[in-house]
Design a protein around this motif. Sequence first.
Motif, PDB file in Angstrom:
ATOM      1  N   THR A   1       0.817  -1.210   0.000  1.00 20.63           N
ATOM      2  CA  THR A   1       0.000   0.000   0.000  1.00 20.63           C
ATOM      3  C   THR A   1       0.847   1.255   0.000  1.00 20.63           C
ATOM      4  OG1 THR A   1      -0.147  -0.067   2.397  1.00 20.63           O
ATOM      5  CG2 THR A   1      -1.942  -1.120   1.164  1.00 20.63           C
ATOM      6  N   CYS A   2       2.144   1.115  -0.124  1.00 18.92           N
ATOM      7  CA  CYS A   2       3.028   2.281  -0.128  1.00 18.92           C
ATOM      8  C   CYS A   2       4.084   2.090  -1.205  1.00 18.92           C
ATOM      9  CB  CYS A   2       3.678   2.438   1.246  1.00 18.92           C
ATOM     10  SG  CYS A   2       4.789   3.850   1.365  1.00 18.92           S
TER      11      CYS A   2
ATOM     12  N   HIS B   1      -1.252   5.397   4.001  1.00 20.92           N
ATOM     13  CA  HIS B   1      -2.372   5.729   4.877  1.00 20.92           C
ATOM     14  C   HIS B   1      -1.985   6.802   5.875  1.00 20.92           C
ATOM     15  CE1 HIS B   1      -4.558   2.335   3.301  1.00 20.92           C
ATOM     16  NE2 HIS B   1      -3.534   1.561   3.560  1.00 20.92           N
TER      17      HIS B   1
ATOM     18  N   GLY C   1       1.580   0.736   5.199  1.00 21.69           N
ATOM     19  CA  GLY C   1       0.864   1.905   4.704  1.00 21.69           C
ATOM     20  C   GLY C   1       1.394   3.226   5.216  1.00 21.69           C
TER      21      GLY C   1
END
Length: 93
Positions: free
Chosen positions: A27-28, A57, A75
């Motif tokens: 997610t990163c 996130h 994240g």
Amino acid sequence: MPSSAEQGGAVEPIAPGEPHPMPAPRTCNADAAKAALVGKTADAATVERARTQAGGHTVRVLKPGQAITKEYMDGRVNVHVDENNVIVDVGCG
């Protein structure tokens, strides 16, 4: 001692011969933000841009010599700055 089902963490067993589930996608992606932001001043807008461009996130700014936690969070975007608050690196974790 309560079972995992009683604790609300019920886990479905994998039947023999069944494939294991694929791990969640990352997610990163720090590379997406690094090229555009290294050398810029780490103001609030630039730090938020690092987070969104990397797809994270959360974001944190890491200053030289600052004590930090070492747990890995996929994240999370880490914006590394120098003593003048200029971004020197962007990473994930």
